[in-house]
Design a protein around this motif. Sequence first.
Motif, PDB file in Angstrom:
ATOM      1  N   GLU A   1     -42.069  17.648 -85.730  1.00 22.21           N
ATOM      2  CA  GLU A   1     -43.033  17.839 -84.896  1.00 22.21           C
ATOM      3  C   GLU A   1     -43.029  16.759 -84.004  1.00 22.21           C
ATOM      4  O   GLU A   1     -43.204  17.182 -82.666  1.00 22.21           O
ATOM      5  CB  GLU A   1     -44.323  18.229 -85.467  1.00 22.21           C
ATOM      6  N   GLU A   2     -43.048  15.677 -84.200  1.00 19.63           N
ATOM      7  CA  GLU A   2     -42.940  14.588 -83.173  1.00 19.63           C
ATOM      8  C   GLU A   2     -41.896  14.502 -82.274  1.00 19.63           C
ATOM      9  O   GLU A   2     -41.978  14.344 -81.217  1.00 19.63           O
ATOM     10  CB  GLU A   2     -43.075  13.233 -84.027  1.00 19.63           C
ATOM     11  N   ILE A   3     -40.670  14.725 -83.026  1.00 18.03           N
ATOM     12  CA  ILE A   3     -39.405  14.708 -82.247  1.00 18.03           C
ATOM     13  C   ILE A   3     -39.361  15.898 -81.227  1.00 18.03           C
ATOM     14  O   ILE A   3     -38.885  15.626 -80.078  1.00 18.03           O
ATOM     15  CB  ILE A   3     -38.211  14.681 -83.105  1.00 18.03           C
ATOM     16  N   LEU A   4     -39.742  17.101 -81.823  1.00 19.53           N
ATOM     17  CA  LEU A   4     -39.610  18.232 -80.813  1.00 19.53           C
ATOM     18  C   LEU A   4     -40.440  18.129 -79.470  1.00 19.53           C
ATOM     19  O   LEU A   4     -40.586  18.427 -78.503  1.00 19.53           O
ATOM     20  CB  LEU A   4     -39.729  19.431 -81.617  1.00 19.53           C
ATOM     21  N   GLY A   5     -41.850  17.516 -80.107  1.00 15.73           N
ATOM     22  CA  GLY A   5     -42.693  17.550 -78.966  1.00 15.73           C
ATOM     23  C   GLY A   5     -42.278  16.267 -77.858  1.00 15.73           C
ATOM     24  O   GLY A   5     -42.499  16.499 -76.791  1.00 15.73           O
ATOM     25  N   SER A   6     -41.556  15.352 -78.404  1.00  9.74           N
ATOM     26  CA  SER A   6     -41.080  14.226 -77.458  1.00  9.74           C
ATOM     27  C   SER A   6     -40.080  15.031 -76.685  1.00  9.74           C
ATOM     28  O   SER A   6     -40.118  14.539 -75.522  1.00  9.74           O
ATOM     29  CB  SER A   6     -40.606  13.191 -78.206  1.00  9.74           C
ATOM     30  N   VAL A   7     -39.224  15.642 -77.102  1.00  2.78           N
ATOM     31  CA  VAL A   7     -38.187  16.445 -76.517  1.00  2.78           C
ATOM     32  C   VAL A   7     -38.689  17.267 -75.323  1.00  2.78           C
ATOM     33  O   VAL A   7     -38.332  17.359 -73.915  1.00  2.78           O
ATOM     34  CB  VAL A   7     -37.207  17.260 -77.137  1.00  2.78           C
ATOM     35  N   GLU A   8     -39.984  18.001 -75.573  1.00  2.93           N
ATOM     36  CA  GLU A   8     -40.714  18.699 -74.587  1.00  2.93           C
ATOM     37  C   GLU A   8     -41.146  18.022 -73.538  1.00  2.93           C
ATOM     38  O   GLU A   8     -41.081  18.281 -72.406  1.00  2.93           O
ATOM     39  CB  GLU A   8     -41.786  19.749 -75.178  1.00  2.93           C
ATOM     40  N   ARG A   9     -41.916  16.795 -73.825  1.00  2.00           N
ATOM     41  CA  ARG A   9     -42.410  15.778 -72.867  1.00  2.00           C
ATOM     42  C   ARG A   9     -41.327  15.038 -72.043  1.00  2.00           C
ATOM     43  O   ARG A   9     -41.570  15.318 -70.664  1.00  2.00           O
ATOM     44  CB  ARG A   9     -43.237  14.840 -73.445  1.00  2.00           C
ATOM     45  N   ALA A  10     -40.060  15.066 -72.412  1.00  2.00           N
ATOM     46  CA  ALA A  10     -39.267  14.356 -71.874  1.00  2.00           C
ATOM     47  C   ALA A  10     -38.556  15.345 -70.884  1.00  2.00           C
ATOM     48  O   ALA A  10     -38.361  14.971 -69.517  1.00  2.00           O
ATOM     49  CB  ALA A  10     -37.887  13.899 -72.750  1.00  2.00           C
ATOM     50  N   THR A  11     -38.338  16.760 -71.282  1.00  2.00           N
ATOM     51  CA  THR A  11     -37.977  17.737 -70.430  1.00  2.00           C
ATOM     52  C   THR A  11     -38.887  17.733 -69.227  1.00  2.00           C
ATOM     53  O   THR A  11     -38.637  17.998 -68.043  1.00  2.00           O
ATOM     54  CB  THR A  11     -38.165  18.971 -71.043  1.00  2.00           C
ATOM     55  N   LEU A  12     -40.307  17.850 -69.359  1.00  6.10           N
ATOM     56  CA  LEU A  12     -41.214  17.884 -68.414  1.00  6.10           C
ATOM     57  C   LEU A  12     -41.296  16.734 -67.373  1.00  6.10           C
ATOM     58  O   LEU A  12     -41.103  16.943 -66.244  1.00  6.10           O
ATOM     59  CB  LEU A  12     -42.767  17.781 -69.014  1.00  6.10           C
ATOM     60  N   ALA A  13     -40.836  15.556 -68.003  1.00  7.61           N
ATOM     61  CA  ALA A  13     -40.928  14.517 -67.080  1.00  7.61           C
ATOM     62  C   ALA A  13     -39.611  14.434 -66.130  1.00  7.61           C
ATOM     63  O   ALA A  13     -39.738  14.050 -65.337  1.00  7.61           O
ATOM     64  CB  ALA A  13     -40.682  13.157 -67.984  1.00  7.61           C
ATOM     65  N   LEU A  14     -38.468  14.898 -66.452  1.00  6.90           N
ATOM     66  CA  LEU A  14     -37.336  15.198 -66.004  1.00  6.90           C
ATOM     67  C   LEU A  14     -37.439  16.260 -64.879  1.00  6.90           C
ATOM     68  O   LEU A  14     -37.030  16.023 -63.602  1.00  6.90           O
ATOM     69  CB  LEU A  14     -36.162  15.619 -66.888  1.00  6.90           C
ATOM     70  N   GLU A  15     -38.213  17.240 -65.029  1.00  7.36           N
ATOM     71  CA  GLU A  15     -38.381  18.248 -64.243  1.00  7.36           C
ATOM     72  C   GLU A  15     -39.515  17.566 -63.158  1.00  7.36           C
ATOM     73  O   GLU A  15     -39.266  18.112 -61.853  1.00  7.36           O
ATOM     74  CB  GLU A  15     -39.226  19.564 -64.878  1.00  7.36           C
ATOM     75  N   GLU A  16     -40.430  17.030 -63.225  1.00  8.16           N
ATOM     76  CA  GLU A  16     -41.176  16.340 -62.487  1.00  8.16           C
ATOM     77  C   GLU A  16     -40.386  15.559 -61.413  1.00  8.16           C
ATOM     78  O   GLU A  16     -40.627  15.585 -60.249  1.00  8.16           O
ATOM     79  CB  GLU A  16     -42.394  15.736 -63.205  1.00  8.16           C
ATOM     80  N   ALA A  17     -39.703  14.507 -62.165  1.00  5.25           N
ATOM     81  CA  ALA A  17     -38.960  13.657 -61.398  1.00  5.25           C
ATOM     82  C   ALA A  17     -37.827  14.386 -60.338  1.00  5.25           C
ATOM     83  O   ALA A  17     -37.819  13.946 -59.325  1.00  5.25           O
ATOM     84  CB  ALA A  17     -37.972  12.527 -62.216  1.00  5.25           C
ATOM     85  N   GLN A  18     -37.371  15.585 -60.678  1.00  5.14           N
ATOM     86  CA  GLN A  18     -36.468  16.174 -60.152  1.00  5.14           C
ATOM     87  C   GLN A  18     -37.291  17.228 -59.161  1.00  5.14           C
ATOM     88  O   GLN A  18     -36.736  18.315 -58.633  1.00  5.14           O
ATOM     89  CB  GLN A  18     -35.486  16.852 -60.796  1.00  5.14           C
ATOM     90  N   GLU A  19     -38.659  17.267 -58.973  1.00  4.22           N
ATOM     91  CA  GLU A  19     -39.458  18.234 -58.293  1.00  4.22           C
ATOM     92  C   GLU A  19     -39.318  19.554 -59.005  1.00  4.22           C
ATOM     93  O   GLU A  19     -39.588  20.684 -58.440  1.00  4.22           O
ATOM     94  CB  GLU A  19     -39.125  18.295 -56.796  1.00  4.22           C
ATOM     95  N   ALA A  20     -38.871  19.664 -60.052  1.00  2.00           N
ATOM     96  CA  ALA A  20     -38.729  20.753 -61.160  1.00  2.00           C
ATOM     97  C   ALA A  20     -38.225  22.153 -60.448  1.00  2.00           C
ATOM     98  O   ALA A  20     -38.764  23.309 -60.396  1.00  2.00           O
ATOM     99  CB  ALA A  20     -40.266  21.066 -61.559  1.00  2.00           C
ATOM    100  N   ARG A  21     -37.120  21.838 -59.464  1.00  2.00           N
ATOM    101  CA  ARG A  21     -36.428  23.359 -58.900  1.00  2.00           C
ATOM    102  C   ARG A  21     -35.228  23.764 -59.584  1.00  2.00           C
ATOM    103  O   ARG A  21     -34.799  24.673 -59.027  1.00  2.00           O
ATOM    104  CB  ARG A  21     -36.363  22.679 -57.442  1.00  2.00           C
ATOM    105  N   THR A  22     -34.925  23.085 -60.509  1.00  2.00           N
ATOM    106  CA  THR A  22     -33.643  23.546 -61.310  1.00  2.00           C
ATOM    107  C   THR A  22     -34.118  23.371 -62.985  1.00  2.00           C
ATOM    108  O   THR A  22     -34.092  22.527 -63.521  1.00  2.00           O
ATOM    109  CB  THR A  22     -32.527  22.605 -60.972  1.00  2.00           C
TER     110      THR A  22
END
Length: 308
Positions: A71-92
């Motif tokens: 649960e923690e690992i999969l939650g961390s993956v989702e948060r990491a995905t969100l952080a990357l999208e925000e850093a890339q302005e979430a356009r891809t």
Amino acid sequence: MELSLHRLRMLRELHRRGTVTAAAAALHYTASAVSQQLAQLERDVGAKLFERLGRRVQLTELGTLLTEHAEEILGSVERATLALEEAQEARTVRLTAGVWASVASGLLPTALTALAGEHPGIEVRTRELAPEDTAEAVRDGRLDLSFVIEYSDAPTTWDAGLERAVVAVERLHAAVPRGAVPSGSASLDELAEHPWILAGAKSHFGRAMRTACQRHGFTPKINHEVEEQSTAMAMVGAGLGITLVSDLGLRLLRPPGIDVVALTTPLLRTVSIAYRRTAFRRPALHLVIDAVRASAAQLGLGTEPALP
């Protein structure tokens, strides 16, 4: 030791569902495929993670421990995905959405075409599910978002971990055999003596329509219980009874021999997009919501209940 995220999701689902068959159905795999992957996870870990008790599966102490970390690992993956999208302005980004027939045909073609033109890096894939199952699939992480419905006569209890954004409010209409209601409009109780064609009482639609009829003082005589709206409409066209259909449902292929009758006391249903609270900051998600709302607006569907 290398842990596969794919197998950890299967272990989490097994913990939630209790049987391999139920976990496989939730994940859209065969039971044998899930069993093989879980067996491989045990080999990866080098320990027994579950044991069978009849048809059910019980996690061992180590299996429970790994599930908690999953649960923690999969939650961390989702948060990491969100952080990357925000850093890339979430356009891809790729999003998977849960749909059913009327929203897939009525709202998505225009919405996704516009989205692809303005934001080509956002890819939306769809998976058709029963309306009753879409919210749970979002909560469990199988979908990024899903269309969900709520009827004015059957409010829904919402999961605290989910948010929803209203994209359209529809009216319900009576679909009747041609000439059955010459006036072109009727109150629900005026339709009480007709034979009815409705979905089962376990579905949102079937439960809401039965509740609406009872609120208007009658129990519908249901001659045909069918789940698919297209099937119900075909039976109406054949003169076998009447049914209720939403604005978006009317955009599906309408067989000949049907009159659409306005209800003088409006019945409404709200169409929303559900998503996990942890995904609130995903810009791509909100671009999808905006595109769907724009598509609904083109059809004359707002996001506030229409006045009677």
